[in-house]
Motif scaffolding. Sequence first.
Motif, short mmCIF file in Angstrom:
data_model
loop_
_atom_site.label_atom_id
_atom_site.label_comp_id
_atom_site.label_asym_id
_atom_site.label_seq_id
_atom_site.Cartn_x
_atom_site.Cartn_y
_atom_site.Cartn_z
N GLY A 270 -17.19 40.14 81.26
CA GLY A 270 -17.48 38.76 81.87
C GLY A 270 -19.00 38.45 81.28
O GLY A 270 -19.32 37.23 81.22
N ASP A 271 -19.84 39.76 81.48
CA ASP A 271 -21.29 39.59 80.80
C ASP A 271 -21.20 38.87 79.56
O ASP A 271 -21.99 37.95 78.96
N LEU A 272 -20.27 39.47 78.52
CA LEU A 272 -20.18 38.90 77.16
C LEU A 272 -20.01 37.36 77.20
O LEU A 272 -20.74 36.75 76.38
N ALA A 273 -19.02 37.01 77.84
CA ALA A 273 -18.71 35.76 77.88
C ALA A 273 -19.89 34.67 78.31
O ALA A 273 -19.96 33.63 78.11
N ARG A 274 -20.24 34.96 79.49
CA ARG A 274 -21.61 34.40 79.99
C ARG A 274 -22.61 34.10 79.00
O ARG A 274 -23.31 33.29 79.03
N VAL A 275 -23.00 35.30 78.53
CA VAL A 275 -24.19 35.37 77.58
C VAL A 275 -24.01 34.25 76.33
O VAL A 275 -24.64 33.56 75.83
N LEU A 276 -22.39 34.40 75.67
CA LEU A 276 -22.16 33.51 74.57
C LEU A 276 -22.23 32.15 75.17
O LEU A 276 -22.54 31.29 74.51
N ALA A 277 -21.58 31.88 76.28
CA ALA A 277 -21.56 30.45 76.84
C ALA A 277 -22.93 29.86 76.90
O ALA A 277 -23.22 28.82 76.83
N ALA A 278 -24.12 30.49 77.78
CA ALA A 278 -25.32 30.03 77.86
C ALA A 278 -25.95 29.78 76.64
O ALA A 278 -26.48 28.77 76.35
N ALA A 279 -25.71 30.69 75.56
CA ALA A 279 -26.43 30.48 74.28
C ALA A 279 -25.63 29.45 73.29
O ALA A 279 -26.30 28.59 72.79
N LEU A 280 -24.60 29.01 73.74
CA LEU A 280 -23.89 27.75 72.96
C LEU A 280 -24.04 26.54 73.69
O LEU A 280 -23.38 25.46 73.63
N GLY A 281 -24.55 26.57 74.95
CA GLY A 281 -24.43 25.41 76.06
C GLY A 281 -22.97 25.14 76.42
O GLY A 281 -22.71 23.82 76.57
N GLY A 282 -22.27 25.97 76.37
CA GLY A 282 -20.79 25.82 76.74
C GLY A 282 -20.35 25.87 78.28
O GLY A 282 -21.13 26.23 78.87
N PRO A 283 -19.14 25.62 78.48
CA PRO A 283 -18.58 25.74 79.69
C PRO A 283 -18.43 27.30 80.28
O PRO A 283 -18.40 28.18 79.53
N GLU A 284 -18.66 27.59 81.52
CA GLU A 284 -18.89 28.82 82.04
C GLU A 284 -17.32 29.27 81.91
O GLU A 284 -16.18 28.77 81.76
N PRO A 285 -17.35 30.61 81.89
CA PRO A 285 -15.83 31.45 81.61
C PRO A 285 -15.06 31.28 82.82
O PRO A 285 -15.32 31.17 83.93
N ILE A 286 -13.70 31.28 82.42
CA ILE A 286 -12.71 31.21 83.42
C ILE A 286 -12.02 32.76 83.45
O ILE A 286 -11.60 33.27 82.76
N ILE A 287 -12.06 33.15 84.78
CA ILE A 287 -11.47 34.25 85.08
C ILE A 287 -9.95 34.14 85.25
O ILE A 287 -9.50 33.42 86.26
N VAL A 288 -8.94 34.93 84.39
CA VAL A 288 -7.50 34.20 84.34
C VAL A 288 -6.77 35.36 84.86
O VAL A 288 -5.51 35.33 85.33
N GLY A 289 -7.31 36.65 85.30
CA GLY A 289 -6.57 37.74 85.94
C GLY A 289 -5.42 38.31 84.82
O GLY A 289 -5.70 38.03 83.44
N GLY A 290 -4.62 39.01 85.01
CA GLY A 290 -3.77 39.60 84.18
C GLY A 290 -4.32 40.79 83.34
O GLY A 290 -5.73 41.02 83.56
N ALA A 291 -3.79 41.24 82.49
CA ALA A 291 -4.05 42.52 81.42
C ALA A 291 -3.25 42.33 80.14
O ALA A 291 -2.18 42.26 80.33
N ARG A 292 -3.78 42.89 79.23
CA ARG A 292 -3.01 43.12 77.90
C ARG A 292 -2.49 44.37 78.19
O ARG A 292 -2.82 45.26 78.59
#
Length: 368
Positions: free
Chosen positions: A286-308
Motif C-alpha cells: 500500500g505504501d508503494l501504491a500511495r507514493v507512486l500515486a502522489a508522484a504522478l498526481g493520480g487517484p488514490e489506491p483502491i484496496i480490493v481484498g483477495g490474494a493471489r
Amino acid sequence: MRILITGGAGFIGSHVADALVAAGHDVILLDALLPQAHGGQPPQWSSRHQMVRGDVRDPDLLAGVLRGVDAVCHQAAMVGHGVDPSDAPLYAAHNDHATAVLLAAMHGANIRRLVLASSMVVYGEGRYTCPEHAVVPPAPRRAEDITAGRFDPTCPRCGATLVPGLVPEDAPLRPRSIYAATKVAQEHLAQAWATQAGGEVYALRYHNVYGPRMPRDTPYAGVASIFRSALARGHAPRVLEDGEQRRDFVHVTDVARANLLALTAPRPPEGFAALNVCSGEPHTVGDLARVLAAALGGPEPIIVGGARAADVRHVVASPERAAELLGFRARVGFTDGVTAFATDPLREPAAWHGQRRPAVTTTSTVDG
C-alpha cells in the motif's frame, strides 16, 4: 576483469553491465532476446556493450563466449510465479538446466567465480514469531480467512496471529511456486559446483527490485510496474489484501552495485554464500501504491481484498550478512526511489499475441 553477464540485455543485467563498465571492467553480454521478453530486438541501452545473441543452454556457444572470461554473472532466468503448473518444464529448462550447462562450461574453461541471481522467493513466507512458541513456520492461509479479510498467518500449533520479522539467510527454504523451486535448485547446483570444482559463488537473493528499464504491461511485470501502468491510464492502483503486506523494495542500481561487489569480494566462506540483497527498509505494498500515486498526481489506491494463489503475506529480510561479506548497504531511499520511478523509462512491452508464456530475462522483478 572480463565478465560474462547472462541475461545481459534484461532489466537487472543491463544495469549490472553499466556498473561493471563504470568500475573499469570489460563485459560481454549473452542474451537469447526471446520475443516474449524483448520483442526479438536488443534494447537501445545494450548497444554500448559487446553482446552475443544466444541460449545459455548451448554448450558450444558457451565454450566460445567464455574464452578470456574471468568471472560470470548469471542473471538469465524465466521469471514470475508462472501462469499454471504446465509452465514447469519451461522454468526447469531455462533456469535449472541452463545453470547446469553454464556450470559445466565454466569448469571446462577453468573459471571459478560465479555471481548467481537468486531471489527472496526461496523463503516462501518470511520469518514469524508466535508469542508462545517462538519462531515457527506459519500455517497455510485458508481461503475462508482471506475472504473474511483475515490475512495475517497464524501459528500452526496454537492458532495465534504471528508477528513478522526479518528473515535471515539461514532460514529454511520453502518455495511456493514453480519459479521459486527452480531458484532453490539453482542455488543447490551452484553450491555443489563450488564444492566439487573449488568454485566461488555468491548467490544474491534479490528482494522486490524496481527502477528504470523495468518491463511493463506484461502478465509477469512487477507490482511497481503494474501500479505505474494503471496510473498512466488514469486508473487507481488496485491493491490486493488490505495493502498491509510487507516487502523490501530495493532499487536496481543498488542491486547492480551488489553484483559488482560480489564479483570482486574475497572468496566466500566454504566457497558459497547466499546473501539477501535488500534495502533494509520494509514497506507495505500500500505504501508503494500511495507514493507512486502522489508522484504522478493520480487517484488514490483502491484496496480490493483477495490474494493471489501462492502469494505470501510478509517477507522482509536482514541486510547484515551482505554488509559483512560484501560491504553492501543500499543507498537509494524508498520515497526518493519510488518517486523517481514514476517517470523512469521502462522497457516497452514485447509482442504478446495472447500466449501464456513467462518472460525470459533477468530475475526477480515480481512478487508482492
